[in-house]
Write a protein that holds these residues in place. Structure first.
Motif, PDB file in Angstrom:
ATOM      1  N   PRO A 121     -38.101   0.870  -5.186  1.00 41.06           N
ATOM      2  CA  PRO A 121     -37.901  -0.576  -5.135  1.00 41.06           C
ATOM      3  C   PRO A 121     -36.428  -0.938  -5.030  1.00 41.06           C
ATOM      4  CG  PRO A 121     -38.373   0.138  -7.376  1.00 41.06           C
ATOM      5  CD  PRO A 121     -38.561   1.327  -6.511  1.00 41.06           C
ATOM      6  N   ILE A 122     -36.149  -2.057  -4.357  1.00 44.64           N
ATOM      7  CA  ILE A 122     -34.782  -2.549  -4.261  1.00 44.64           C
ATOM      8  C   ILE A 122     -34.408  -3.200  -5.585  1.00 44.64           C
ATOM      9  CG2 ILE A 122     -33.258  -4.147  -3.077  1.00 44.64           C
ATOM     10  CD1 ILE A 122     -34.080  -1.735  -1.427  1.00 44.64           C
ATOM     11  N   ARG A 123     -33.289  -2.796  -6.143  1.00 44.39           N
ATOM     12  CA  ARG A 123     -32.849  -3.293  -7.440  1.00 44.39           C
ATOM     13  C   ARG A 123     -31.526  -4.018  -7.288  1.00 44.39           C
ATOM     14  NH1 ARG A 123     -32.302   1.556 -11.337  1.00 44.39           N
ATOM     15  NH2 ARG A 123     -31.431  -0.164 -12.547  1.00 44.39           N
ATOM     16  N   ASP A 124     -31.566  -5.332  -7.519  1.00 42.83           N
ATOM     17  CA  ASP A 124     -30.347  -6.122  -7.366  1.00 42.83           C
ATOM     18  C   ASP A 124     -29.335  -5.874  -8.478  1.00 42.83           C
ATOM     19  OD1 ASP A 124     -31.082  -7.250  -4.989  1.00 42.83           O
ATOM     20  OD2 ASP A 124     -31.937  -9.051  -5.878  1.00 42.83           O
ATOM     21  N   ASP A 125     -29.755  -5.196  -9.564  1.00 40.29           N
ATOM     22  CA  ASP A 125     -28.810  -4.927 -10.639  1.00 40.29           C
ATOM     23  C   ASP A 125     -27.997  -3.672 -10.384  1.00 40.29           C
ATOM     24  OD1 ASP A 125     -31.127  -3.376 -10.958  1.00 40.29           O
ATOM     25  OD2 ASP A 125     -30.739  -3.091 -13.091  1.00 40.29           O
ATOM     26  N   ALA A 126     -28.351  -2.892  -9.374  1.00 35.55           N
ATOM     27  CA  ALA A 126     -27.587  -1.703  -9.015  1.00 35.55           C
ATOM     28  C   ALA A 126     -26.496  -2.077  -8.022  1.00 35.55           C
ATOM     29  CB  ALA A 126     -28.493  -0.634  -8.409  1.00 35.55           C
ATOM     30  N   ALA A 127     -25.387  -1.348  -8.058  1.00 34.18           N
ATOM     31  CA  ALA A 127     -24.305  -1.616  -7.115  1.00 34.18           C
ATOM     32  C   ALA A 127     -24.672  -1.189  -5.708  1.00 34.18           C
ATOM     33  CB  ALA A 127     -23.032  -0.901  -7.563  1.00 34.18           C
ATOM     34  N   LEU A 128     -25.426  -0.107  -5.609  1.00 33.53           N
ATOM     35  CA  LEU A 128     -25.831   0.425  -4.307  1.00 33.53           C
ATOM     36  C   LEU A 128     -27.261   0.915  -4.398  1.00 33.53           C
ATOM     37  CD1 LEU A 128     -25.413   1.668  -1.429  1.00 33.53           C
ATOM     38  CD2 LEU A 128     -24.522   3.712  -2.592  1.00 33.53           C
ATOM     39  N   VAL A 129     -28.062   0.516  -3.432  1.00 36.91           N
ATOM     40  CA  VAL A 129     -29.410   1.046  -3.303  1.00 36.91           C
ATOM     41  C   VAL A 129     -29.640   1.404  -1.839  1.00 36.91           C
ATOM     42  CG1 VAL A 129     -31.883   0.630  -3.528  1.00 36.91           C
ATOM     43  CG2 VAL A 129     -30.309  -0.300  -5.227  1.00 36.91           C
ATOM     44  N   THR A 137     -29.557   5.627  -5.633  1.00 39.79           N
ATOM     45  CA  THR A 137     -29.038   4.441  -6.311  1.00 39.79           C
ATOM     46  C   THR A 137     -27.728   4.787  -6.993  1.00 39.79           C
ATOM     47  OG1 THR A 137     -31.265   3.601  -6.767  1.00 39.79           O
ATOM     48  CG2 THR A 137     -29.483   2.703  -8.095  1.00 39.79           C
ATOM     49  N   ALA A 138     -26.763   3.871  -6.955  1.00 36.93           N
ATOM     50  CA  ALA A 138     -25.521   4.006  -7.716  1.00 36.93           C
ATOM     51  C   ALA A 138     -25.440   2.854  -8.701  1.00 36.93           C
ATOM     52  CB  ALA A 138     -24.309   4.005  -6.788  1.00 36.93           C
TER      53      ALA A 138
END
Length: 240
Positions: free
Chosen positions: A2-10, A30-31
């Motif tokens: 899933p795309i996570r807006d709380d991660a800096a990079l997905v 993810t980063a």
């Protein structure tokens, strides 16, 4: 993934082909914000291709890359992202101090160029044309260029390649300080020592896919060294 807006990079299912051959083959990673993520892999594994996708220099043919909550390469993300490439031939005739002042002028609140130059040892060769610098000196200038805009997220492609041990250690200290200040760092490296010293999380990439990932402790928990884990999970490829 899933795309996570709380991660800096997905990056989710990222695909890139060169000449019909996959450079990235469904790569997903993810980063996390405020962490240092290391990308390890043999030459041609797809590390540089991934960074080019993350910085908007290359558009994947499939999959999604999101940076700081938005699509990679957008104007909104550009001012918040720093990028240190492996080489910058376009800078060949300019002097480091002139280059850094120019780059600083592109940002509303850049770092102080004089202080940054002093910190990275650039003062000693500040007026020497870039093309005449040693490999390690060019790397110091490249790093300064990536940091001068106060990025929230910075991509570093083999940042200490060519540096002598003193410059390499000084760069490590700087990266640790940036991470402590909340900057998210994604770097590629061939140095197992560098990854082990710096990384909060490691992705080992091979043939355009993530072969194995985890913290250094997780990857070496069975008693193997990080290099042994790397060798056991990679074989190389022709893509870059």
């Amino acid at each position: 993934m899933p795309i996570r807006d709380d991660a800096a990079l997905v990056g989710a299912g990222v695909v890139v082909h060169f000449g019909g051959r996959p450079a990235l083959d469904g790569l997903t990673l993810t980063a996390e914000r405020g962490k240092l993520t290391a990308l390890l892999g043999p030459n041609g594994a797809g590390k540089t291709t991934l960074i080019r996708c993350c910085t908007g220099l290359l558009r994947p043919s499939a999959g999604t890359v999101r940076v700081l909550g938005g699509d990679a390469g957008t104007a909104a993300a550009a001012g918040r992202v720093g990028f240190m490439p492996q080489s910058t031939g376009a800078w060949s005739g300019i002097r480091p101090v002139e280059l850094l002042r120019y780059l600083a002028g592109l940002y509303a609140q850049p770092l102080d160029v004089a202080a940054l130059s002093q910190r990275l040892g650039i003062d000693a060769f500040a007026r020497t044309p870039y093309r005449r610098l040693s490999g390690g000196q060019q790397q110091a200038v490249n790093l300064a260029g990536a940091l001068v805009g106060r990025p929230e997220l910075v991509f570093l492609d083999e940042p200490t390649a060519g540096m002598d041990p003193h410059a390499r250690r000084a760069t490590w200290v700087l990266l640790e300080e940036l991470r402590s200040a909340g900057v998210t760092i994604v770097l590629t490296t061939h140095s197992m020592e560098e990854a082990q010293q710096l990384a909060d999380y490691v992705f080992i990439v091979d043939r355009g896919r993530v072969a194995v990932a985890g913290t250094v402790g997780q990857l070496t928990g069975a008693g193997q060294t990080l290099e042994q884990v790397f060798l056991a999970n990679t074989g190389g490829t022709a893509a870059r």
